[in-house]
Design an enzyme around this catalytic site. Structure first.
Site, PDB file in Angstrom:
ATOM      1  N   ASP A  76       7.169   4.307   3.928  1.00  0.00           N
ATOM      2  CA  ASP A  76       8.096   3.210   4.187  1.00  0.00           C
ATOM      3  C   ASP A  76       8.033   2.140   3.105  1.00  0.00           C
ATOM      4  O   ASP A  76       9.040   1.466   2.833  1.00  0.00           O
ATOM      5  CB  ASP A  76       7.896   2.616   5.581  1.00  0.00           C
ATOM      6  N   ASP A  77       6.871   1.988   2.440  1.00  0.00           N
ATOM      7  CA  ASP A  77       6.813   1.066   1.298  1.00  0.00           C
ATOM      8  C   ASP A  77       7.744   1.534   0.181  1.00  0.00           C
ATOM      9  O   ASP A  77       8.406   0.723  -0.478  1.00  0.00           O
ATOM     10  CB  ASP A  77       5.396   0.996   0.723  1.00  0.00           C
TER      11      ASP A  77
ATOM     12  N   HIS B 279       9.477   0.231   8.831  1.00  0.00           N
ATOM     13  CA  HIS B 279       8.636  -0.956   8.978  1.00  0.00           C
ATOM     14  C   HIS B 279       8.789  -1.907   7.789  1.00  0.00           C
ATOM     15  O   HIS B 279       9.190  -3.060   7.941  1.00  0.00           O
ATOM     16  CB  HIS B 279       7.165  -0.535   9.107  1.00  0.00           C
ATOM     17  N   ASP B 280       8.433  -1.419   6.599  1.00  0.00           N
ATOM     18  CA  ASP B 280       8.418  -2.285   5.418  1.00  0.00           C
ATOM     19  C   ASP B 280       9.821  -2.666   4.938  1.00  0.00           C
ATOM     20  O   ASP B 280      10.041  -3.810   4.519  1.00  0.00           O
ATOM     21  CB  ASP B 280       7.617  -1.621   4.299  1.00  0.00           C
TER      22      ASP B 280
ATOM     23  N   ASN C  41       0.049   1.197  16.905  1.00  0.00           N
ATOM     24  CA  ASN C  41       0.189   2.558  16.367  1.00  0.00           C
ATOM     25  C   ASN C  41      -1.130   3.118  15.851  1.00  0.00           C
ATOM     26  O   ASN C  41      -1.169   4.238  15.343  1.00  0.00           O
ATOM     27  CB  ASN C  41       1.262   2.621  15.263  1.00  0.00           C
TER      28      ASN C  41
ATOM     29  N   ASP D  98       0.875  -1.178   0.000  1.00  0.00           N
ATOM     30  CA  ASP D  98       0.000   0.000   0.000  1.00  0.00           C
ATOM     31  C   ASP D  98       0.914   1.230   0.000  1.00  0.00           C
ATOM     32  O   ASP D  98       1.030   1.919   1.002  1.00  0.00           O
ATOM     33  CB  ASP D  98      -0.941   0.006   1.203  1.00  0.00           C
TER      34      ASP D  98
ATOM     35  N   THR E 113       3.288  -5.871   2.598  1.00  0.00           N
ATOM     36  CA  THR E 113       3.652  -4.808   3.546  1.00  0.00           C
ATOM     37  C   THR E 113       2.520  -3.805   3.720  1.00  0.00           C
ATOM     38  O   THR E 113       2.746  -2.680   4.165  1.00  0.00           O
ATOM     39  CB  THR E 113       4.935  -4.079   3.094  1.00  0.00           C
TER      40      THR E 113
ATOM     41  N   GLU F  49      -1.649  -2.652  15.261  1.00  0.00           N
ATOM     42  CA  GLU F  49      -0.821  -2.081  14.196  1.00  0.00           C
ATOM     43  C   GLU F  49      -1.682  -1.833  12.962  1.00  0.00           C
ATOM     44  O   GLU F  49      -2.614  -2.586  12.685  1.00  0.00           O
ATOM     45  CB  GLU F  49       0.324  -3.054  13.899  1.00  0.00           C
ATOM     46  N   PHE F  50      -1.344  -0.816  12.169  1.00  0.00           N
ATOM     47  CA  PHE F  50      -2.226  -0.350  11.103  1.00  0.00           C
ATOM     48  C   PHE F  50      -2.557  -1.421  10.070  1.00  0.00           C
ATOM     49  O   PHE F  50      -3.721  -1.585   9.687  1.00  0.00           O
ATOM     50  CB  PHE F  50      -1.616   0.866  10.396  1.00  0.00           C
ATOM     51  N   ASN F  51      -1.572  -2.139   9.540  1.00  0.00           N
ATOM     52  CA  ASN F  51      -1.843  -3.088   8.460  1.00  0.00           C
ATOM     53  C   ASN F  51      -2.859  -4.149   8.865  1.00  0.00           C
ATOM     54  O   ASN F  51      -3.698  -4.559   8.055  1.00  0.00           O
ATOM     55  CB  ASN F  51      -0.558  -3.780   8.000  1.00  0.00           C
TER      56      ASN F  51
ATOM     57  N   ASN G 219      -2.426   2.637   3.326  1.00  0.00           N
ATOM     58  CA  ASN G 219      -1.910   3.952   3.702  1.00  0.00           C
ATOM     59  C   ASN G 219      -2.630   5.071   2.961  1.00  0.00           C
ATOM     60  O   ASN G 219      -2.774   6.182   3.462  1.00  0.00           O
ATOM     61  CB  ASN G 219      -0.412   4.037   3.389  1.00  0.00           C
TER      62      ASN G 219
END
Length: 315
Positions: free
Chosen positions: A15-16, A243-244, A166, A11, A127, A172-174, A40
């Protein structure tokens, strides 16, 4: 040793984008394609951002397919407040000259690639939210069984001092963005490695202002992209958590993280625990029914050395 064949499912936000740049500079990986998912940012942005980053990094030939525009059962809720109004932190990354995508939806795109290779040959690295992966499990279970493994960025497992949420205190968001999809994946029996906030927010493996300046001063185009895309996050939060990129790096060099196998449950009910990932640490349960290898530690300095050596190759 031949490179690991991978498909990235993303997404694409800040960070991706850094994860793509790292993957492109890593001879250990052979990127067969990238699929986009809403997360995201809306799908129209995340898919376009894949093309933007690939073209800016000199790799426009990598095939890209669009996937799910919404979670399995929920309304999409983006994180533009973190990733900027375009998903790339408002960075001056040019719009791509190539505006074409593969005609197949993400699940079919992944399936066709996997079926064209030997069983166990391809690693899938999601991710973003796990929606595309859930569609693959539903629509092509025989394909999913041919994957080598899934290395995902997601979860907050409370296994380290950094393993809190977060979005909510525990989520966590994902995973939070599509908990139903994540629950289906963890229940699938697939070989899963989960790289979560327990390790991705470890400050020893994050970019602070001093480290960011190294990227900004580099003459390398990839370092310049990384610096401009992450500048807004650094300004707002004082740190850029990778993160990713850490999920991608754990495929490049698995010795950079430590993992422990646990039975993992994903909470799908609404409320403050939506998207919580619970790792059952009871000894009997750990030995009887683990369904994921969860990252519990990262060698932060070596991780950063790897990223900076790849992204700042041009003096």
């Amino acid at each position: 040793m031949p490179p690991t064949k991978v498909i990235l499912d993303m997404d694409v936000g800040v960070d991706d984008a850094l994860a793509i740049l790292l993957a492109l500079r890593s001879p250990e990986l052979d990127i067969l394609g990238i699929t986009a998912v809403a997360g995201n940012a809306p799908l129209s942005m995340t898919a376009n951002n894949v093309l933007r980053v690939l073209e800016a990094a000199g790799a426009p030939e990598i095939p890209v397919a669009r996937g799910a525009a919404r979670p399995l059962t929920r309304e999409p809720e983006a994180a533009l407040h973190v990733h900027g109004n375009d998903g790339l932190g408002g960075a001056p990354v040019p719009q791509p000259s190539r505006l074409t995508f593969d005609d197949r939806p993400a699940a079919a795109f992944i399936s066709d690639i996997v079926m064209a290779h030997e069983p166990g040959e391809i690693t899938l690295i999601p991710t973003g939210p796990m929606t595309n992966v859930a569609h693959l499990l539903r629509e092509a279970p025989q394909t999913a069984a041919r994957l080598n493994r899934i290395v995902l960025m997601g979860g907050a497992f409370a296994l380290t001092p950094y393993g809190f949420g977060n979005v909510t205190s525990v989520s966590e968001f994902n995973i939070w963005a599509d908990p139903e999809a994540a629950a289906e994946l963890f229940a699938s029996g697939m070989d899963i490695t989960a790289v979560g906030l327990d390790v991705t927010t470890d400050p020893t493996g994050s970019i602070n202002a001093e480290r960011h300046e190294i990227l900004r001063r580099s003459a390398d185009p990839s370092a310049q992209i990384a610096a401009t895309v992450s500048a807004q996050v650094l300004e707002r939060y004082g740190v850029v958590n990778l993160h990713d990129p850490l999920a991608v790096t754990s495929v490049i060099d698995p010795t950079l993280i430590q993992t422990q196998r646990y039975p993992v449950e994903v909470i799908t009910v609404d409320g403050s625990t939506r998207g919580q990932t619970i790792a059952d640490r009871r000894a009997r349960r750990r030995s009887d029914s683990p369904n994921a290898a969860v990252a519990t530690a990262v060698d932060g300095p070596r991780f950063l050395d790897l990223i900076f050596s790849r992204l700042t190759q041009r003096a």
